[in-house]
Design an enzyme around this catalytic site. Structure first.
Site, mmCIF file in Angstrom:
data_model
loop_
_atom_site.group_PDB
_atom_site.id
_atom_site.type_symbol
_atom_site.label_atom_id
_atom_site.label_comp_id
_atom_site.label_asym_id
_atom_site.label_seq_id
_atom_site.Cartn_x
_atom_site.Cartn_y
_atom_site.Cartn_z
ATOM 1 N N ASN A 7 8.140 17.109 12.542
ATOM 2 C CA ASN A 7 8.412 16.094 11.519
ATOM 3 C C ASN A 7 8.560 16.859 10.207
ATOM 4 O O ASN A 7 7.576 17.158 9.537
ATOM 5 C CB ASN A 7 7.263 15.089 11.460
ATOM 6 C CG ASN A 7 7.498 13.987 10.440
ATOM 7 O OD1 ASN A 7 8.412 14.055 9.630
ATOM 8 N ND2 ASN A 7 6.652 12.975 10.458
ATOM 9 N N ARG A 64 11.525 14.068 14.540
ATOM 10 C CA ARG A 64 11.667 12.823 13.781
ATOM 11 C C ARG A 64 12.900 12.956 12.895
ATOM 12 O O ARG A 64 13.001 13.868 12.073
ATOM 13 C CB ARG A 64 10.448 12.569 12.904
ATOM 14 C CG ARG A 64 10.617 11.361 11.979
ATOM 15 C CD ARG A 64 9.518 11.293 10.956
ATOM 16 N NE ARG A 64 9.726 10.202 10.009
ATOM 17 C CZ ARG A 64 9.749 10.362 8.673
ATOM 18 N NH1 ARG A 64 9.597 11.555 8.146
ATOM 19 N NH2 ARG A 64 9.931 9.326 7.884
ATOM 20 N N HIS A 113 10.424 3.942 8.723
ATOM 21 C CA HIS A 113 9.081 4.013 9.310
ATOM 22 C C HIS A 113 9.039 3.412 10.712
ATOM 23 O O HIS A 113 8.001 2.972 11.184
ATOM 24 C CB HIS A 113 8.033 3.315 8.423
ATOM 25 C CG HIS A 113 7.781 4.010 7.125
ATOM 26 N ND1 HIS A 113 7.672 3.335 5.920
ATOM 27 C CD2 HIS A 113 7.636 5.314 6.823
ATOM 28 C CE1 HIS A 113 7.453 4.195 4.939
ATOM 29 N NE2 HIS A 113 7.426 5.414 5.465
ATOM 30 N N HIS A 137 2.683 -0.326 6.648
ATOM 31 C CA HIS A 137 2.604 1.131 6.699
ATOM 32 C C HIS A 137 2.462 1.611 5.256
ATOM 33 O O HIS A 137 3.457 1.707 4.521
ATOM 34 C CB HIS A 137 3.863 1.711 7.353
ATOM 35 C CG HIS A 137 3.896 3.209 7.383
ATOM 36 N ND1 HIS A 137 3.672 3.936 8.529
ATOM 37 C CD2 HIS A 137 4.120 4.127 6.400
ATOM 38 C CE1 HIS A 137 3.762 5.222 8.257
ATOM 39 N NE2 HIS A 137 4.039 5.354 6.954
ATOM 40 N N LEU A 138 1.237 1.892 4.850
ATOM 41 C CA LEU A 138 0.953 2.224 3.459
ATOM 42 C C LEU A 138 0.517 3.682 3.365
ATOM 43 O O LEU A 138 -0.629 4.031 3.673
ATOM 44 C CB LEU A 138 -0.144 1.312 2.899
ATOM 45 C CG LEU A 138 0.102 -0.202 3.044
ATOM 46 C CD1 LEU A 138 -1.045 -0.989 2.426
ATOM 47 C CD2 LEU A 138 1.431 -0.594 2.419
ATOM 48 N N GLY A 139 1.436 4.531 2.979
ATOM 49 C CA GLY A 139 1.149 5.938 2.757
ATOM 50 C C GLY A 139 1.805 6.358 1.459
ATOM 51 O O GLY A 139 2.027 5.541 0.569
ATOM 52 N N ARG A 170 7.819 6.817 -5.704
ATOM 53 C CA ARG A 170 9.064 6.050 -5.668
ATOM 54 C C ARG A 170 8.854 4.678 -6.301
ATOM 55 O O ARG A 170 7.801 4.061 -6.144
ATOM 56 C CB ARG A 170 9.551 5.890 -4.234
ATOM 57 C CG ARG A 170 10.054 7.178 -3.608
ATOM 58 C CD ARG A 170 10.440 6.981 -2.166
ATOM 59 N NE ARG A 170 9.641 7.812 -1.273
ATOM 60 C CZ ARG A 170 9.639 7.713 0.054
ATOM 61 N NH1 ARG A 170 10.387 6.806 0.650
ATOM 62 N NH2 ARG A 170 8.880 8.500 0.773
ATOM 63 N N MET A 176 -3.281 7.862 -4.105
ATOM 64 C CA MET A 176 -4.163 6.711 -4.228
ATOM 65 C C MET A 176 -5.628 7.112 -4.309
ATOM 66 O O MET A 176 -6.429 6.465 -4.999
ATOM 67 C CB MET A 176 -3.925 5.748 -3.068
ATOM 68 C CG MET A 176 -4.756 4.472 -3.125
ATOM 69 S SD MET A 176 -4.384 3.422 -4.567
ATOM 70 C CE MET A 176 -2.861 2.640 -4.012
ATOM 71 N N ARG A 177 -6.001 8.185 -3.626
ATOM 72 C CA ARG A 177 -7.404 8.613 -3.675
ATOM 73 C C ARG A 177 -7.818 8.981 -5.095
ATOM 74 O O ARG A 177 -8.918 8.617 -5.533
ATOM 75 C CB ARG A 177 -7.605 9.811 -2.729
ATOM 76 C CG ARG A 177 -7.452 9.480 -1.251
ATOM 77 C CD ARG A 177 -7.344 10.723 -0.405
ATOM 78 N NE ARG A 177 -6.137 11.494 -0.726
ATOM 79 C CZ ARG A 177 -5.732 12.558 -0.041
ATOM 80 N NH1 ARG A 177 -6.437 12.987 0.987
ATOM 81 N NH2 ARG A 177 -4.620 13.199 -0.387
ATOM 82 N N GLY A 194 -3.382 2.640 4.140
ATOM 83 C CA GLY A 194 -3.741 1.492 4.970
ATOM 84 C C GLY A 194 -4.965 1.744 5.828
ATOM 85 O O GLY A 194 -5.765 0.831 6.069
ATOM 86 N N GLU A 204 2.874 8.754 14.862
ATOM 87 C CA GLU A 204 4.308 8.965 15.062
ATOM 88 C C GLU A 204 4.581 10.136 15.996
ATOM 89 O O GLU A 204 5.524 10.098 16.801
ATOM 90 C CB GLU A 204 4.974 9.198 13.704
ATOM 91 C CG GLU A 204 4.944 7.979 12.798
ATOM 92 C CD GLU A 204 5.203 8.311 11.344
ATOM 93 O OE1 GLU A 204 6.157 7.766 10.769
ATOM 94 O OE2 GLU A 204 4.440 9.122 10.783
#
Length: 397
Positions: A8, A96, A184, A211-213, A244, A287-288, A333, A382
């Site tokens: 990937n 992928r 995704h 799908h929250l990344g 984004r 996010m962290r 997520g 994935e």
């Protein structure tokens, strides 16, 4: 021992995994021998992580990493390491590939003709497609007889109703492929496959998967089939992401070009790399870091992220005609309890009742027992999906 290699590759990372072929009979029996990742490629701070099948770190020598590591060098280091594994034989490689266009709705065995066709789709995903395809040539040169398989992020959405895929543009543009593709898909496909195991007898006719990344999207799944998704022609549409912007008024883009004097390249840089959580907070796209920050700007970025997710869920629930289950997956997520809580609170009107304690524990079910809409946390995989499809395609599963 024969193995499946999954790759990937992206603009800043190369993820890889090795699966013993003996476990490829089903998704349940597929278990990785190794999972690894080169991060910080093409201008970041290079780093290599490698774990065994139990998730424990493994010391590995792929050479000292330079200050700047490009994707071709990372690929070469990976191939040298594979050559040095004494008991390794590769049966198939699965890649992928972000975009399959209108022609590719399922995994395919790569041929020179198909590789050329996929390369022609680079204009539809310029920040993804070239990197997805980059490892194919060095692998073919090193292992000329080794089958290579492309698994597409767009394939899971290919059966959506035409009305869900069409923009209100002149018909000749639609005929040229300017439609909503969705992304995704490998993640949604995996969650769709394992839902019965997690949900048991709970109703799953109408499901939304979030799908929250770093990249984020949501998908409406009706009876196991994608019927709508938040990403469309590109991987920038929908909710805000790490860097984004998510959906914008197209007139704003025209304003940036016509009134602000920005070039197409500058607008691309702005919308893909300087917006989203990073742009709103001015602190980070991670996010962290935002959850740990006391800054008001960080709180505003998180609030906007959750608000936009709730709005997208409302639209997808309308496309489904209601909602039975909401599933959270991917990095945010699966691990960001406060974000899930904010989103679930915004979905109380749908009949979702959050169990705060279960949510704090990252439990599998985070809704109360009597909640009309179930809320779940299900890890995505994935790479396992790619390995399973690849083995099946070459008759090894």
């Amino acid at each position: 021992m024969s193995h499946i290699l999954t790759l990937n590759s992206g603009s800043s990372s190369l993820k890889f995994a090795l699966y013993p072929l003996a476990g490829a009979a089903s998704l349940d029996t597929l278990s990785p021998r190794y999972r690894g990742k080169f991060s910080g490629l093409n201008g970041g701070k290079p780093r290599l992580t490698l774990k065994n099948g139990e998730g424990n770190p493994v010391d590995v020598d792929m050479g000292e990493l330079p200050e700047r590591l490009e994707l071709p060098d990372a690929t070469a280091r990976l191939l040298r390491w594979l050559d040095d594994l004494p008991d390794l034989a590769l049966a198939v490689v699965g890649h992928r590939v972000v975009h399959g266009g209108r022609a590719y709705h399922r995994p395919v065995l790569l041929t020179p003709e198909i590789i050329d066709a996929l390369s022609e789709l680079e204009s539809l995903a310029p920040l993804h497609q070239p990197f997805c395809l980059a490892p194919v040539a060095p692998l073919a040169e090193r292992y000329p007889e080794l089958p290579q398989v492309a698994c597409f992020d767009t394939a899971f959405h290919a059966g959506q109703p035409e009305v869900a895929r069409q923009f209100a543009l002149p018909r000749e543009l639609t005929a040229r492929g300017l439609i909503r593709y969705g992304f995704h898909g490998l993640s949604y496909d995996y969650i769709n496959q394992v839902l019965p195991h997690h949900l048991g007898d709970a109703p799953r006719e109408r499901v939304i998967v979030a799908h929250l990344g770093n990249g984020a999207s949501l998908c409406a799944i009706h009876d196991g089939t994608s019927v709508a998704s938040t990403m469309g022609f590109t991987a920038i549409e929908g909710m805000p992401m790490g860097t984004r912007s998510g959906s914008l008024d197209p007139g704003l883009v025209l304003h940036l070009i016509q009134q602000e004097g920005m070039s197409v390249e500058e607008v691309t840089e702005l919308l893909y790399k300087r917006s989203g959580l990073l742009g709103v907070s001015g602190i980070s796209g991670d996010m962290r870091e935002l959850l740990d920050s006391p800054a008001e700007e960080a709180r505003e970025a998180i609030e906007l992220y959750a608000y936009r997710a709730v709005r997208e869920i409302g639209g997808l629930a309308a496309a489904l005609g209601g909602l039975d289950q909401l599933v959270f997956t991917a990095g945010i997520g699966e691990r960001a309890g406060p974000v899930r809580e904010a989103i679930c609170r915004g979905c109380e009107w749908l009949g979702l009742e959050l169990d705060p304690d279960a949510n704090r524990r990252n439990a599998s079910r985070i809704s109360t027992a009597d909640s009309r809409v179930g809320a779940w946390v299900i890890p995505t995989d994935e790479e396992r999906m790619i390995a399973w499809y690849s083995a099946r395609l070459v008759g090894q599963a």
